[in-house]
Write an enzyme that holds these catalytic residues in place. Sequence first.
Site, PDB file in Angstrom:
ATOM      1  N   GLU A   1      46.904  14.188  79.721  1.00 42.67           N
ATOM      2  CA  GLU A   1      47.516  12.857  79.764  1.00 42.67           C
ATOM      3  C   GLU A   1      48.978  13.051  79.386  1.00 42.67           C
ATOM      4  OE1 GLU A   1      46.057   9.541  80.041  1.00 42.67           O
ATOM      5  OE2 GLU A   1      44.279  10.474  80.906  1.00 42.67           O
TER       6      GLU A   1
ATOM      7  N   CYS B   1      53.757   6.435  76.459  1.00 48.79           N
ATOM      8  CA  CYS B   1      53.702   7.160  77.728  1.00 48.79           C
ATOM      9  C   CYS B   1      53.851   6.249  78.941  1.00 48.79           C
ATOM     10  CB  CYS B   1      52.413   7.949  77.830  1.00 48.79           C
ATOM     11  SG  CYS B   1      50.938   6.966  77.522  1.00 48.79           S
TER      12      CYS B   1
END
Lengths: 492, 484
Positions: B218, B253
């Site tokens: 990720e 993110c």
Amino acid sequence: MAAKKMFGAADASILVTGLSRSFDDGVTRVTLKRISQTSIIGLTYPPTWSVSLLSMTIVATSMMLCVDTCTTQLQCNFFDKLRVVSLLRNSIKLALKQLKNWMAPEKAKTSLTTFPASAEIVSEPLGVVLVISAWNYPFLLSIDHVIGAISAGNAVVLKPSELAPASSALLAKLLEQYLDSSVVRVVEGAVTETTALLEQKWDKIFYTGSSKIGRVIMAAAAKRLTPVVLELGGKSPVVVDSDTDLKVTVRRIIAGKWGCNNGQACISPDYILTTKEYAPKVIDAMKKELETFYGKNPMESKDMSRIVNSTHFDRLSKLLDEKEVSDKIVYGGEKDRENLKIAPTILLDVPLDSLIMSEENIWPSPSNSHESFDMIRSRPKPLAAYLFTHNKKLKERFATTVSAGGIVVNDIAVHLALHTLPFGGVGESGMGAYHGKFSFDAFSHKKAVLYRSLFGDSAVRYPPYSRGKLRLLKALVDSNIFDIFKALLGLS
Amino acid sequence: MAAKKMFGAADASILVTDLRRSFDDGVTRGYEWRVTQLKKLLIICDNHEPEIVAALRDDLGKPELESSVYEVSLLRNSIKLALKQLKNWMAPEKAKTSLTTFPASAEIVSEPLGVVLVISAWNYPFLLSIDPVIGAISAGNAVVLKPSELAPASSALLAKLMEQYLDSSAVRVVEGAVTETTALLEQKWDKIFYTGSSKIGHVIMAAAAKHLTPVVLELGGKSPVVVDSDTDLKVTVRRIIAGKWGCNNGQACISPDYILTTKEYAPKVIDAMKKELETFYGKNPMESKDMSRIVNSTHFDRLSKMLDEKEVSDKIVYGGEKDRENLKIAPTILLDVPLDSLIMSEEIFGPLLPILTLNNLEESFDVIRSRPKPLAAYLFTHNKKLKERFAATVSAGGIVVNDIAVHLALHTLPFGGVGESGMGAYHGKFSFDAFSHKKAVLYRSLFGDSAVRYPPYSRGKLRLLKALVDSNIFDIFKVLLGLS
């Protein structure tokens, strides 16, 4: 033909750039646009796609004809090859039938937290992908993956194995002839060409082959954060229970082993585990059926593939000749290096640390032992594990506790023909899976899409923060209606 | 405490051996064990929220609302979903069989991978540690968690709470930095789940390749926000602000990294943003308690450098104030910075928001496509066709139309990247699947064995077998009747 001259890093770079451009121009995605714009009723497949996939059918049919001529050259199991072509045609027909469904976005349920909203999962092509194929089933293991890549809308480069040169050349010729070469290409070659290809940035790499090279592929992919599917191998064990139909068991083992490219298959029965008491019966039954299938002189039987080349022949010879192994041969053992043939060979109770029990054999001989489940678990996870028994409890225990890519009870290898089952390894035997829709998924990115409304915006998530907002927001996230009301009413 | 002394290669080896033994002994495989561990995680969320909030304030200056809602509440949801659905998730999935394999029954069995490693990030230290662990435990694995050392209070609290509540024969926390992570990465894991930067993502995958360990990465990227003039500007701007500065002050993110809008519309966007920013954070945003600070001086300097770059510093239209001592940078908007500037070359991960203007909105698609695929891409518009085109043609981990980041709260959507932004996904059942091996199981009968597949081969057998594999009933009959 372009494939004949040396293929180096510059060629690989040009190749990928060209394919990327075609992909970005939407050549492979035309269907996506066309399908979403046309109505469901009376829908016909847009030309680009149907040409590609129908061409595959033509390719498969052409190959069938070519197989006739190739057989004598390749000296392989004719029956095996025909079965492969049938499997491929099935694969193509399934993709043609299901493509619309596979390509359709999948609705996802929304929750109170995101209300009002609608959500879906969109399958999009990854881009430009690389398929590196193996030598033992060169057509099946090349075209099946290319089918997956194309169905998912990618541009694809296929690198067939150089150890099956006639097949590699034929694949290059046929795919160039029938498919759209702005998006599908074949690069023939060996280490140099593969290395040049691996230096490029791919959106996915699909590799079929050995665990050793699997590591090399993944390490190369790591440099570019390229996701991979690795279809590797392992020592697929066969557990034979005494409570079984021995004749059927043994026939299926033989057909699955020597009948599938003479043991040179990733899911080939590698070794047999059975009890000391039952072993002699198993061996006798095997000898009997082997003779029925291949006659008294199996070295002369036309119904078995030969060993692929002298390197593998020598590797297998070495396994047989090892001290404390060579004296365990109870059937077969004949070798003919000139014709690259080794007779179906059975060994009994070879040492666990022998070469033959240490690496994947991909060759014509199993051996026997006891304490099966523990033994399987003490070894790297195989691509397949087999059990022959009538015993229901044993079947259930086996299926739940033995870890392998796939499990088949009471047969060998047939799970690869069932497209509703994901075919792939775990641990040392690989990662990722394919066949049927799993192939489409393997070459797709499952993109989450959430549509929210601009109406009904609530200030609760915006600063400046307060206790009240905190409580309400918590309740909203918890989707807890009761708490939401309490907070709204200022009661909590 | 064991975590305090140096953790080296030998310790990592012993750790993995221990956990593998627990796994092989079947500790983690039963439904009861998994449920117990999940319930303990829920207790941690319910009983220790104040400590978690305090740790996050220490590490990141994170406001209570963000800690409570965007970390603890989301985790609570995740755990409750797993508890509710675990039986379903664990059940084998029947698979249809075909004529070719008849008679047979087939299913797909989800089995744990074994011993897995979760390496977490510093920006949402609880969410990004525990959420993957929920997946690992639900799927029946033994798990080691390596929290980020850049959030030390959170790391220590995680280690303490997890040791206190969870079964340490199968769930462990290893604190540390590069040395400890390297030691862990040398071991053979059955899966590695990494959340962090693309740069380290390469390192993780390369280490995993040595052992053929599958990974979920990720990562991040520059998540673009396309703002159409046909939109509700006030709502648009409020959501962008909440999604950017309201989520760990841009250090997330899926943070909106840069805005794309038309030259005509940009001034309106900027004015609206200034207005709402003032409503949210007051006239002196540096003093607002409703924003996280910058995590540390390294990142502060990184962001400073972006702001100070020639041809960038003069593009600031709002904000720009910096306070290194308190690690604060004011919400800053820039207009039309050069495309090759630092701020447009790497993921910002901070409170700076460049706006790029285009002649027409169509160009935004090309701009996004010319860059590495981001973890998220956003569009604000009323225009239905534009929404559809965006969703169909912009490639990103995930797409949200008319909001920011909320897709990570919807467990029916797979959350993950593509290309540079990562591989694999999780949340909801996708977490369970990420940590499972989907094992194909085919049961065949020993009865009704047909000689057609056995040598010696003949033309007749060939034809029949072909018909069988093609599952073509017509051909099968023809052959059986000797007609083909």
